[in-house]
Write a protein that holds these residues in place. Structure first.
Motif, PDB file in Angstrom:
ATOM      1  N   THR A 129      65.016  49.709 -12.176  1.00  0.00           N
ATOM      2  CA  THR A 129      65.738  50.808 -12.805  1.00  0.00           C
ATOM      3  C   THR A 129      66.363  51.725 -11.761  1.00  0.00           C
ATOM      4  O   THR A 129      67.512  52.164 -11.900  1.00  0.00           O
ATOM      5  N   ALA A 154      58.951  40.599 -18.323  1.00  0.00           N
ATOM      6  CA  ALA A 154      58.659  40.998 -19.698  1.00  0.00           C
ATOM      7  C   ALA A 154      58.320  39.786 -20.559  1.00  0.00           C
ATOM      8  O   ALA A 154      57.328  39.803 -21.321  1.00  0.00           O
ATOM      9  N   TRP A 170      57.602  44.060 -24.632  1.00  0.00           N
ATOM     10  CA  TRP A 170      58.710  44.466 -25.499  1.00  0.00           C
ATOM     11  C   TRP A 170      59.252  45.844 -25.102  1.00  0.00           C
ATOM     12  O   TRP A 170      60.458  46.101 -25.204  1.00  0.00           O
ATOM     13  N   SER A 171      58.388  46.715 -24.639  1.00  0.00           N
ATOM     14  CA  SER A 171      58.849  48.025 -24.158  1.00  0.00           C
ATOM     15  C   SER A 171      59.750  47.871 -22.939  1.00  0.00           C
ATOM     16  O   SER A 171      60.771  48.565 -22.806  1.00  0.00           O
ATOM     17  N   ILE A 173      61.628  45.297 -22.243  1.00  0.00           N
ATOM     18  CA  ILE A 173      62.919  44.764 -22.692  1.00  0.00           C
ATOM     19  C   ILE A 173      63.777  45.891 -23.274  1.00  0.00           C
ATOM     20  O   ILE A 173      64.993  45.973 -23.008  1.00  0.00           O
ATOM     21  N   THR A 174      63.143  46.775 -24.034  1.00  0.00           N
ATOM     22  CA  THR A 174      63.873  47.912 -24.601  1.00  0.00           C
ATOM     23  C   THR A 174      64.441  48.802 -23.502  1.00  0.00           C
ATOM     24  O   THR A 174      65.600  49.231 -23.554  1.00  0.00           O
ATOM     25  N   ILE A 175      63.619  49.066 -22.482  1.00  0.00           N
ATOM     26  CA  ILE A 175      64.072  49.892 -21.356  1.00  0.00           C
ATOM     27  C   ILE A 175      65.267  49.237 -20.658  1.00  0.00           C
ATOM     28  O   ILE A 175      66.255  49.901 -20.323  1.00  0.00           O
ATOM     29  N   LEU A 177      67.465  47.095 -21.896  1.00  0.00           N
ATOM     30  CA  LEU A 177      68.676  47.144 -22.729  1.00  0.00           C
ATOM     31  C   LEU A 177      69.289  48.544 -22.733  1.00  0.00           C
ATOM     32  O   LEU A 177      70.518  48.698 -22.679  1.00  0.00           O
ATOM     33  N   LEU A 178      68.439  49.570 -22.803  1.00  0.00           N
ATOM     34  CA  LEU A 178      68.951  50.938 -22.778  1.00  0.00           C
ATOM     35  C   LEU A 178      69.608  51.257 -21.433  1.00  0.00           C
ATOM     36  O   LEU A 178      70.653  51.904 -21.378  1.00  0.00           O
ATOM     37  N   ARG A 181      73.010  49.655 -21.221  1.00  0.00           N
ATOM     38  CA  ARG A 181      73.988  50.458 -21.956  1.00  0.00           C
ATOM     39  C   ARG A 181      74.389  51.695 -21.154  1.00  0.00           C
ATOM     40  O   ARG A 181      75.560  52.068 -21.097  1.00  0.00           O
TER      41      ARG A 181
END
Length: 373
Positions: A129, A154, A170-171, A173-175, A177-178, A181
Motif C-alpha cells: 500500500t 490473500a 477477504w479484508s 482483497i477489499t483494501i 480494490l479500494l 480505485r
C-alpha cells in the motif's frame, strides 16, 4: 478510463512523475527497511531457523544503499533528460521486489513456517500500500504492485488458513480494490490538471485564428534565442512578413474571406518553414518567423525568398481565387541590432523599404473558379 495524454505534454508528465518519485521513493525504501527488520525480529523471537530470514538482512542493507543512491540522484550528471529511463527502472524494481516478497509470503502461509501467519501477509499489505501510494503518479506500476503484493497472499490465506485467516484474506482483497480505485482516481486528477494547464497555456500563447504562436509566444522565443546567443554565440535572424493590399480583400470580399486567407497563409508558411524555424502571427496580416543558426544576411535572404515562394500559387477560398503577395523584411542578430526590439525595428524598416521600392505590384486578384477550369 484515464484521460489520453497529448504527445506535446508527454515530457511534462514524465518530469512530474519523476519529481513526485524523488519526494516519495526514499520513504518507500525506509518503510521496506523497517518492515524487513520487524519480520526478522519476529522470526528470531519465534525460533525460526535463521536460514529462512537471513536474506532479509541483506535485502534491508540493499534497500539502505538504494535509498542513499536515490537521494543523491539529482546530483548525478546524467540525471537531467533521463526521466523515462529512471521511471521505467523504478517501476520494474518495485514490481520485482513486491513479486518476490509476495511469493515468499504465499510460501509462509501455505507451509505454516510461522505460528503467527497473519503478520507476514499483513506486513506485505502495508508495504504494498505504501509503495502504491508513492507510485500513484505511475498508474500501471502502482496498480501492478497492489495486485501482485496483496492478492496472492490473500487467496493463500483464504485457501489454507482458518476462519481468522479467511476473514483477513477477504479484508486484504477489499483494501487492494479500494487502493486501486484511489490510485486510478489520483492519477486521473493529476493528468487532467496537467492537460488543463497545458490547454490554458496554449490558449494564452496561440493565435486564436491561425493556431500559430501569438505575439507573446514569439517574444518569448526571441528572448530565449537572445539568451542562447549570449551563452553559445549561435546567431539567429527574424523575417517579418506583411501581406500586400490585404485591406482590399476585407473591404471587397468581407472579413470572413480575409480570415480564411490568413489561415491559408499560415498553413503555407508552416509547411515552408524548416523544423527548427518558428512561425507566428503578430496580429492583423503580419507574420514573424524566427530563423535559428543564421549569422549572415545572405542566408536570411535565401530563407525569405523561400517564404515568399509559398505565395506563388492561387488560393481557392469560398468560390474566389486569390493570388496573394507579400513583402518581407529580415534582420540578423548582432548585424542589424541586439535584442528583440532592435531586430523587429530593423526588420520592420526593411519590410517597408521593400514596399516603397514597388516590388509588391502583385495585387490580390479575385476570379470565379469557373475561369480556371
Amino acid at each position: 478510463m484515464s484521460p489520453k495524454i497529448p504527445p506535446e505534454i508527454q515530457s511534462s508528465v514524465e518530469d512530474m512523475q519523476l519529481r513526485r518519485a524523488m519526494t516519495h521513493v526514499p520513504m518507500l525504501y525506509l518503510v521496506a527497511i523497517f518492515n524487513l527488520l520487524a519480520v526478522m525480529i519476529l522470526s528470531a523471537h519465534e525460533g525460526v531457523a535463521i536460514i529462512y530470514y537471513a536474506w532479509m538482512g541483506i535485502f534491508a542493507l540493499a534497500c539502505m544503499v538504494r535509498m542513499i543512491m536515490w537521494v543523491r540522484l539529482p546530483d548525478h550528471k546524467e540525471f537531467r533528460g533521463s526521466s523515462r529511463k529512471l521511471l521505467r527502472n523504478l517501476s520494474l524494481l518495485s514490481v520485482g521486489i513486491v513479486t518476490f516478497l509476495s511469493l515468499w509470503s504465499v510460501f509462509v502461509v501455505a507451509t505454516d513456517a510461522f505460528e503467527n501467519q497473519i503478520f507476514i501477509p499483513m506486513s506485505l499489505v502495508f508495504g504494498s500500500t505504501c509503495i502504491a501510494h508513492c507510485l500513484a503518479c505511475i498508474k500501471r506500476a502502482a496498480v501492478t504492485v497492489l495486485i501482485v503484493g496483496v492478492l496472492p497472499s490473500a487467496f493463500a490465506m483464504i485457501l489454507f488458513g482458518g476462519f481468522d485467516e479467511l476473514m483477513m484474506g477477504w479484508s486484504m482483497i477489499t483494501i487492494a480494490l479500494l487502493m486501486i480505485r484511489f490510485v486510478i482516481d489520483s492519477y486521473n486528477q493529476i493528468i487532467s490538471g496537467l492537460i488543463m494547464r497545458h490547454t490554458i497555456w496554449k490558449q494564452a500563447h496561440s493565435d486564436a485564428l491561425t493556431g500559430l504562436a501569438n505575439r507573446r509566444a514569439m517574444m518569448n522565443h526571441l528572448l530565449r534565442a537572445e539568451q542562447s546567443f549570449a551563452s553559445t554565440g549561435i546567431g539567429f535572424a527574424v523575417a517579418l512578413i506583411d501581406l500586400n493590399h490585404f485591406k482590399e480583400v476585407n473591404d471587397t470580399l468581407g472579413h470572413d474571406i480575409g480570415d480564411h486567407l490568413l489561415v491559408e497563409v499560415a498553413d503555407r508558411l508552416t509547411q515552408i518553414c524548416a523544423d527548427d524555424e518558428i512561425v507566428g502571427r503578430l496580429g492583423g496580416d503580419e507574420f514573424l518567423i524566427l530563423i535559428p543558426g543564421v549569422t549572415e544576411r545572405e542566408h536570411a535572404a535565401a530563407r525569405a525568398a523561400a517564404y515568399l515562394s509559398g505565395f506563388a500559387r492561387p488560393a481557392n477560398i469560398n468560390g474566389h481565387v486569390l493570388r496573394p503577395s507579400a513583402s518581407v523584411g529580415i534582420a540578423v542578430q548582432a548585424l542589424d541590432g541586439d535584442g528583440a526590439e532592435q531586430l523587429l525595428k530593423a526588420a520592420d524598416t526593411a519590410l517597408y523599404e521593400m514596399k516603397r521600392s514597388g516590388r509588391d505590384k502583385n495585387l490580390f486578384v479575385t476570379e470565379p473558379l469557373r475561369k480556371l477550369a
